[in-house]
Design an enzyme around this catalytic site. Structure first.
Site, PDB file in Angstrom:
ATOM      1  N   THR A 103       0.819  -1.214   0.000  1.00  8.03           N
ATOM      2  CA  THR A 103       0.000   0.000   0.000  1.00  8.03           C
ATOM      3  C   THR A 103       0.851   1.263   0.000  1.00  8.03           C
ATOM      4  O   THR A 103       0.505   2.252  -0.635  1.00  8.03           O
ATOM      5  CB  THR A 103      -0.934  -0.003   1.242  1.00  8.03           C
ATOM      6  OG1 THR A 103      -1.871  -1.050   1.072  1.00  8.03           O
ATOM      7  CG2 THR A 103      -1.687   1.301   1.396  1.00  8.03           C
TER       8      THR A 103
ATOM      9  N   ASP B  72       1.432  -6.448  -4.546  1.00  8.02           N
ATOM     10  CA  ASP B  72       0.632  -6.484  -3.324  1.00  8.02           C
ATOM     11  C   ASP B  72       1.210  -7.648  -2.523  1.00  8.02           C
ATOM     12  O   ASP B  72       1.474  -8.719  -3.081  1.00  8.02           O
ATOM     13  CB  ASP B  72      -0.835  -6.754  -3.680  1.00  8.02           C
ATOM     14  CG  ASP B  72      -1.751  -6.642  -2.480  1.00  8.02           C
ATOM     15  OD1 ASP B  72      -1.553  -7.424  -1.522  1.00  8.02           O
ATOM     16  OD2 ASP B  72      -2.653  -5.800  -2.481  1.00  8.02           O
TER      17      ASP B  72
ATOM     18  N   SER C 113       0.028  -9.791  -0.719  1.00  7.97           N
ATOM     19  CA  SER C 113      -0.720 -11.057  -0.715  1.00  7.97           C
ATOM     20  C   SER C 113      -0.312 -11.938  -1.902  1.00  7.97           C
ATOM     21  O   SER C 113      -0.666 -13.116  -1.946  1.00  7.97           O
ATOM     22  CB  SER C 113      -2.230 -10.807  -0.670  1.00  7.97           C
ATOM     23  OG  SER C 113      -2.569  -9.742  -1.496  1.00  7.97           O
TER      24      SER C 113
HETATM   25  N1  ASP Z   1      -2.716  -5.406   0.418  1.00  4.17           N
HETATM   26  C1  ASP Z   1      -1.655  -4.542   0.870  1.00  4.17           C
HETATM   27  C2  ASP Z   1      -0.370  -5.357   0.856  1.00  4.17           C
HETATM   28  O1  ASP Z   1      -0.154  -6.137   1.765  1.00  4.17           O
HETATM   29  C3  ASP Z   1      -1.945  -4.017   2.231  1.00  4.17           C
HETATM   30  C4  ASP Z   1      -0.923  -3.057   2.794  1.00  4.17           C
HETATM   31  O2  ASP Z   1       0.176  -2.884   2.310  1.00  4.17           O
HETATM   32  O3  ASP Z   1      -1.258  -2.420   3.834  1.00  4.17           O
HETATM   33  O4  ASP Z   1       0.390  -5.260  -0.057  1.00  4.17           O
END
Ligand code: ASP
Length: 331
Positions: A12, A55, A57
């Site tokens: 993010t 990302d 994930s």
């Molecule tokens: N979906 C994002 C990630 O983990 C969430 C974040 O960075 O806060 O890359």
């Protein structure tokens, strides 16, 4: 001035607003970093290294290996490393690296943010500045720096989706708390040899979350022939259902007969698994399971993945798993 390598992996922090949400945009990001945090150079001599842009994930053990190799390649040139990373799997990557980086004598600090650096009301700038500052210190471990706290990487876990205070370290005090002054509580472990990396992780394992009414028929029919370990997310101090149709012990027995390692963790974040407390826990122990102690799920999982790659022999893996290897477990 200290030399710091800022390794970018996405998350993010590096995203841009898109409709109601956010998304990765490599072109926008390279401008954002310069525009939003131009004074970083006052803290250290910083070089940026774009390793990947995802990302978190979408990250897996191949990315953990690339990160370890990157740190290894640049180890002599820099005094510290800051890794910009998504928050979702940051604790997994930090834990994995804590097992891979051997004789680490420099800070490796993970950070990210809940709101992109490009947005005006973002937590990114503060996290970034704190992390760079921490990377100039004599901290010799993998840590997560978030919301004015520095946590041991393999003790941290993501606790909040919407709060700036996204991480916690339920069973281990923060390494440092950043206020007007930086209050450090870390004691560097002695480093006895040359820095090296031991990479490689096996994913021949699963995590099984136990819940009331878990259908044991499904488990008894599951193909476990290629499975080498199960992390069992049990209730409380390590308990599972042991009566009637929901009795999990026959499944555990089947796993043991097939040579599958069973390691028990709790669904409760605080304190340690203690299998000797209740009859259900004692039955789990008798079934041949081992305990994750007070490790986080992230540390337990990445430790098991790392050990499964390092060793073939089940007893060797079980013995190593129950030992403290990188500060992840209270002995
Ligand atoms: N979906 C994002 C990630 O983990 C969430 C974040 O960075 O806060 O890359």
């Amino acid at each position: 001035m200290k030399n710091i390598l800022l390794i970018q992996t996405g998350g993010t922090i590096a995203m841009s607003a898109k409709g109601d949400g956010v998304e990765l945009d490599p072109v926008a990001w390279s401008k954002t970093l310069k525009e939003r945090a131009p004074q970083l150079g006052e803290l250290a001599e910083i070089h940026t290294f774009p390793l990947f842009f995802e990302d978190s994930s979408d990250l897996n053990h191949t990315h953990w290996i690339r990160l370890a190799e990157c740190i290894h390649n640049y180890y002599e040139e820099y005094d510290g490393f800051v890794i910009l990373h998504g928050t979702d799997t940051m604790a997994f990557t930090a834990s994995a690296l804590s097992f891979s980086l051997k004789n680490l004598a420099k800070p490796v600090i993970f950070t990210g943010s809940q709101v992109p650096l490009a947005s005006i009301r973002s937590d990114a700038r503060r996290n970034l500045i704190n992390s760079i500052e921490m990377a100039t210190k004599d901290l010799r471990e993998v840590a997560i720096c978030f919301n004015d706290h520095v946590y041991r990487g393999n003790r941290a876990t993501k606790l909040s989706i919407g709060d700036f205070d996204a991480f916690g370290s339920p069973n281990f005090d923060p390494l440092a708390v950043i206020g007007l002054e930086i209050k450090s509580h870390y004691m560097n472990p002695p480093v006895s040899g040359r820095f090296e990396i031991q990479t490689g992780f096996s994913n021949e394992l699963v995590v099984l979350t136990v819940f009331p009414s878990l259908n044991t028929d499904f488990l008894m029919k599951m193909d476990i022939s290629k499975l080498r370990a199960i992390i069992v997310r049990s209730f409380g101090s390590g308990n599972i259902p042991t009566k009637g149709d929901f009795n999990l012990l026959p499944f555990m027995k089947r796993c043991r007969e097939q040579g599958v390692i069973l390691s028990v963790i709790s669904q409760a974040d605080h304190d340690a698994v203690k299998l000797s407390t209740y009859p259900a826990g004692r039955a789990v122990l008798k079934a041949g399971a081992i305990s994750c102690g007070d490790m986080t799920l992230e540390a337990s999982l990445t430790k098991m993945m790392w050990l499964l790659h390092q060793y073939e022999d089940k007893a060797t893996i079980e013995t190593a798993f129950t030992k403290n290897l990188a500060g992840e477990l209270t002995p």
